[in-house]
Scaffold this active site. Structure first.
Site, mmCIF file in Angstrom:
data_model
loop_
_atom_site.group_PDB
_atom_site.id
_atom_site.type_symbol
_atom_site.label_atom_id
_atom_site.label_comp_id
_atom_site.label_asym_id
_atom_site.label_seq_id
_atom_site.Cartn_x
_atom_site.Cartn_y
_atom_site.Cartn_z
ATOM 1 C CG ASP A 35 -2.028 0.992 1.173
ATOM 2 O OD1 ASP A 35 -2.042 1.805 0.233
ATOM 3 O OD2 ASP A 35 -2.887 0.975 2.068
ATOM 4 C CB CYS A 75 -6.230 3.154 -1.791
ATOM 5 S SG CYS A 75 -4.805 3.934 -0.994
ATOM 6 C CG HIS A 129 -10.176 1.598 0.580
ATOM 7 N ND1 HIS A 129 -9.209 2.428 0.079
ATOM 8 C CD2 HIS A 129 -11.148 2.414 1.051
ATOM 9 C CE1 HIS A 129 -9.549 3.683 0.248
ATOM 10 N NE2 HIS A 129 -10.730 3.706 0.831
#
Length: 471
Positions: A35, A75, A129
């Protein structure tokens, strides 16, 4: 006598057939997703100061992609493109989500759902997410096992605030909220190893989506001590922990005797946000959230022992949405998902059977900014802030703007970008106006050949202050 011989032959063949079936079992698949990792922050990408021996080994034992891109420079959109094998713009997932009701629509088929339908055991660990309401939950999107959190980031140690079940940062296991001990990066890897041991007799798919090295910047005291005096000490320690966790999972594959029948893929979800976590995207221009190369070109390596040439490099244009069809083909799945994929299976290109590039063009957009890649040429469109045209073969850092010099080429690629946009859905969600304003000024400076590189949060904070004073 012949009947007895046939009976003997039949019973003799039973164990041989069973053994052969087990040997020919569809390959296991593990996607290690970092990430906010910097393009240049791994040994196989040339890093000299961050230590990543286990991640480097994936590249050494397989293929290292040099022109690999995710479908979004932040993201959630990037993850949506990866998991569906499609431009997330086709279903409106262009931004990070602005409400709990937003996520990848259930009309989209995720890789996890597709593999589970074809006999795979599936597990997701870490950051999701991709939607928070019940129908978007990982256990409803094809994952037998989920251990992680639904939101975009959280602390790396147990925390009273983050672990409140009312927040999307709370850790859960298959929908039940739980607490954890230790350092989260290690916890996620340990959980994946347990899943491997429990499911080694079945083909399995593991989506190990670490929150490392996203902020907040937190590391263990032991890891920090290893990098005392390092100019990027916290990032170095967090990256070391990420590499250790991946190494432990890889060791489990060896211990269980299934290393050779497991496809392992490593990549980051987008470029590094240098000013937030001190990551480096050099020699690329831009950071996470921009449509310059530093926003969407990422480090990627894939290993499949005996199937992919060890130590090879693949230098042609490739995208994260190619992973869906690549994995499906490796699994021997001949049926097509109901939604047409934008990605292509990479096997013919990696073997040299097909000598062309998987893609001759790719597109990116996070409104109001967009980009289009055609072969070696790239257009970056920043709306009111200007437009850039770059030759990436000669100028990977997007320094020399050729927009004025090559107006016909610029017009052609701009037209193709608009045609692509007209095929996409209306995006849901919205962006922060303050973030948009700051990024807009950054685009203006970048398009004017500025090669500013942020190295510390303090430098970025000072630059933001300068930008906002320009109003």
């Amino acid at each position: 006598m012949k009947i007895l011989q046939l009976i003997s032959f039949f019973f003799f063949m039973i164990p041989f057939t069973a053994f052969s079936t087990k040997r020919e079992q569809a390959p296991n698949v593990i996607i290690f997703l970092a990430d906010d990792a910097g393009y240049a922050d791994f040994g196989f990408m040339g890093s000299k100061d961050l230590k990543t021996p286990n991640i480097d080994r994936i590249a050494e034992q397989g293929v290292h992609f040099t022109d690999f891109h995710v479908t979004g420079s932040v993201c959630a959109p990037s993850r949506a493109g990866l998991m569906t094998g499609r431009y997330q713009h086709r279903f409106g997932a262009e931004f990070n989500y602005s409400s709990k009701e937003e996520g990848v629509p259930t009309s989209e088929i995720m890789l996890s759902e597709f593999l589970k339908e074809h006999g795979y055991k599936t597990a997701a660990y870490g950051k999701w997410h991709l939607g928070e309401i019940p129908e978007y939950h990982p256990n409803k999107r094809g994952f037998d096992e989920f251990y992680g959190f639904l939101g975009g980031h959280r602390k790396y140690f147990a925390d009273e605030k983050d672990d409140n079940p009312e927040r999307n940062t709370a850790m859960q296991h298959n929908g039940e909220y739980i607490t954890f001990d230790g350092y989260l990066t290690d916890e996620l890897g340990n959980s994946a190893s347990d899943f491997i041991t429990a499911n080694k007799e079945n083909p399995f798919f593991i989506y190990l989506a670490y929150n490392a090295v996203h902020t907040p910047m937190q590391a263990t005291e032991e890891d920090m001590a290893l990098f005392e005096g390092h100019p990027r000490q916290i990032l170095a320690a967090m990256t070391w922990a990420l590499d250790r966790s991946i190494g432990n999972v890889m060791q489990t594959l060896k211990d269980e005797g299934i290393d050779d029948n497991t496809i392992v893929i490593f990549l980051s979800d987008n470029g590094g946000p240098t000013g937030q976590n001190m990551s480096s995207n050099l020699p690329l221009k831009g950071t996470k959230g921009t449509e310059f190369e530093g926003g969407h070109r990422v480090a990627c390596a894939m290993r499949w022992n005996g199937k992919i040439e060890a130590g090879s490099k693949f230098e042609k244009l490739t995208s994260a949405f190619d992973l869906f069809p690549t994995i499906a083909e490796a699994a021997g799945i001949n049926t097509e998902p109901k939604n047409k994929l934008d990605g292509v299976a990479l096997q013919p290109y990696l073997s040299g059977e097909n000598t062309s590039a998987p893609h001759d063009k790719l597109f990116w957009r996070i409104t109001p900014w967009a980009a289009a890649r055609f072969g070696e040429m790239k257009v970056v469109r920043a709306d009111t802030f200007g437009i850039g045209l770059y030759n990436l073969r000669k100028d990977i850092g997007e320094v020399e703007n050729l927009a004025t010099e090559k107006p016909e080429e610029l017009a052609k690629i701009k037209s193709e970008l608009v045609n692509w946009e007209n095929q996409m859905a209306e995006p849901f969600g919205k962006r922060s106006p303050d973030w948009e304003e700051v990024k807009g000024y950054m685009y203006s400076d970048y398009l004017n050949n500025d090669t500013i590189r942020f190295y510390t949060p303090y430098q970025l904070k000072a630059y933001r202050k300068t930008l906002l004073n320009k109003k």
